[in-house]
Write an enzyme that holds these catalytic residues in place. Structure first.
Site, PDB file in Angstrom:
ATOM      1  N   GLU A  67      39.832  23.402  13.318  1.00  0.00           N
ATOM      2  CA  GLU A  67      39.131  22.236  12.728  1.00  0.00           C
ATOM      3  C   GLU A  67      38.100  22.707  11.707  1.00  0.00           C
ATOM      4  OE1 GLU A  67      38.009  19.192  15.561  1.00  0.00           O
ATOM      5  OE2 GLU A  67      36.516  18.399  14.162  1.00  0.00           O
ATOM      6  N   ASP A  69      40.686  30.998  29.543  1.00  0.00           N
ATOM      7  CA  ASP A  69      41.644  29.906  29.729  1.00  0.00           C
ATOM      8  C   ASP A  69      40.960  28.573  29.397  1.00  0.00           C
ATOM      9  OD1 ASP A  69      43.273  27.923  30.739  1.00  0.00           O
ATOM     10  OD2 ASP A  69      43.722  28.962  32.607  1.00  0.00           O
ATOM     11  N   LYS A 111      33.853  15.647  23.408  1.00  0.00           N
ATOM     12  CA  LYS A 111      34.867  16.341  22.601  1.00  0.00           C
ATOM     13  C   LYS A 111      34.175  17.231  21.574  1.00  0.00           C
ATOM     14  CE  LYS A 111      37.951  16.799  19.063  1.00  0.00           C
ATOM     15  NZ  LYS A 111      37.672  17.398  17.759  1.00  0.00           N
ATOM     16  N   HIS A 136      32.228  16.551   6.970  1.00  0.00           N
ATOM     17  CA  HIS A 136      33.634  16.761   7.326  1.00  0.00           C
ATOM     18  C   HIS A 136      34.525  16.821   6.101  1.00  0.00           C
ATOM     19  CE1 HIS A 136      34.313  15.688  11.823  1.00  0.00           C
ATOM     20  NE2 HIS A 136      33.446  16.653  11.647  1.00  0.00           N
TER      21      HIS A 136
END
Ligand code: MEV
Length: 438
Positions: free
Chosen positions: A85, A296, A280, A393
């Site tokens: 991202e 992991d 998130k 962004h």
């Protein structure tokens, strides 16, 4: 419809690729070229990667970026992030700089306990089961000695084993609920090996327990597995400063900013739709460092989101307050991580990432990862409550759009310059590119 293939795993890599391209692609040459383009020229390195999983046909790249200047408990870190991202590393670097100028991040390890369970069915008298458990409990420890010996040398091992009655929720269902300390390893193999031995001991000893009836002796072990829910493997990360010291570009009124920031966190605390996106954003930072350090991320994700629901409703992982003119932003998060075992000594880039972090212990890595999450959350909330998220962004996304349209070096320079002063949107970039290409 594609026909099923049998014996696929026995085919050579070349044969697998041939079968795939012939079965699924119209342009077989192009597909094959792309797949092979990602092979590494170093055959030994490629073989290492091939053998991580079954049926490897190629490698899937993720960029490995770094965010320098993270101050954590007074120590300076350069943190590696493996993430696709576009805005994540830039956001981390910005937050690192911001808090580096305001005392840095403070972290503490709250606990490091891991959990595993043997789930079993016992049909009979509960008191007899309890008596049996208390009698055989030492055997669970003695019969796992060959597994725990090395871990004990490193200061870890089995902490405790409890019998848990779950019959209210499911008929005849009980557990051996065990806790572990696994020091610098994540401990999954160690825990699962211990649990499988507990299960064996449980079944065998039940057959010899004279007070049991024939039916009671016949314990059925359903499964033995660690839990990725680790609410007692917990780290806290925090930043704080005087409200007035929050002043910066886009934060002209620090009091107003701090209040709005605290409101934004409150909204995530009480509103699950927002909480999921808020968390998130935290995981943007956490997963990227977890992946870069060979841990992991699915285990971490599962455990973290379960923890976010621990009070019966999904909520924000981070919290913020203003008290006596001091702004504080913090998070407590469960992280079961390792810096030895697993991929850590196998994957060359994981070794590089760990060395970049100066070979941290698992506890130190927990603190670094928690900081990466809090930093990411700070950067997101700062943008959301000031300029809006799209400004940053889309600036970062600009390169992706330029790549999509195969922009030349000269075009890139021109476009980047133009969008220093203009709002980046997909169509604005496309239009501007078309204009300069005329
Ligand atoms: C995007 O990957 C993450 C954010 O949506 C997080 C947030 O909304 O807090 C920006």
């Amino acid at each position: 419809m594609t026909k099923a293939v049998s014996g696929f795993s026995k085919l050579t890599k070349e044969e697998k690729i041939n079968w795939i391209v012939e079965t699924h692609f119209s342009n077989t040459i192009e597909a094959k070229n792309i797949i092979k383009q990602y092979w590494n020229d170093d055959a030994t390195l490629q073989k290492l990667h091939d053998e991580f999983i079954e049926n490897t046909i190629t490698n899937f790249y993720l960029p490995l970026g770094v965010a320098p200047n993270f101050t954590i408990n007074g120590k300076n870190y350069t943190i590696p992030f493996a993430v696709e991202e576009s805005s994540v590393v830039a956001a981390a670097s910005k937050a690192a700089k911001f808090w580096g100028n305001r005392g840095g991040f403070k972290t503490t390890i709250i606990n490091t306990e891991k959990i595993g369970q043997v789930h079993f069915i016992y049909k009979g008298d509960k008191q007899k089961l309890e008596q049996f458990f208390n009698e055989v409990k030492p055997k669970f420890f003695s019969e796992t000695e060959s597994i725990t010996k090395n871990m004990q040398k490193r200061g870890g091992g089995i902490l405790d084993i409890k019998l848990s009655d779950k019959t209210v929720d499911l008929e005849n269902y009980y557990q051996l609920h065990a806790t572990f300390e696994t020091k610098d390893s994540m401990g999954a193999n160690f825990i699962n090996s211990c649990l499988e031995q507990f299960a064996k001991t449980l079944k065998e000893e039940a057959l010899n327990f004279t007070s049991f009836t024939e039916e009671e002796k016949n314990i059925t072990v359903v499964m033995s597995i660690l839990s990725n829910y680790v609410p007692n493997c917990l780290v806290r990360a925090e930043v704080s400063c005087k409200v007035e010291d929050l002043a910066e570009k886009h934060i002209e009124n620090p009091q107003e900013f701090a209040e709005k920031f605290v409101q934004a966190v409150r909204i995530a605390e009480i509103e699950p739709y927002r909480a999921v996106t808020h968390n998130k954003g935290i995981m943007n930072g956490i997963d990227a460092v977890v992946i870069a350090t060979g841990n992991d991320f699915r285990a971490v994700e599962a455990g973290v989101h379960a923890y976010a629901s621990k009070d019966g409703k999904y909520s924000s992982l981070s919290h913020a307050k203003i008290e006596n003119g001091i702004f504080t932003f913090w998070m407590e998060i469960p992280l079961a991580l390792g810096t030895v075992g697993g991929l850590t000594s196998l994957h060359p880039l994981v070794k590089v990432a760990l060395e970049m972090l100066e070979k941290p212990s698992a506890q130190e890595l927990m603190q670094i990862v928690a900081v990466a999450g809090l930093a990411q959350n700070f950067a997101a909330l700062r943008s959301l409550t000031t300029t809006g998220i799209q400004q940053g962004h889309m600036k970062m996304h600009l390169m992706n759009i330029l790549n999509q349209f195969n922009a030349t070096e000269e075009e890139r320079k021109q476009v980047v310059k133009h969008f220093e002063r203009n709002t980046v949107t997909h169509s604005a970039v496309v239009d501007y590119l078309a204009e300069i290409r005329k």
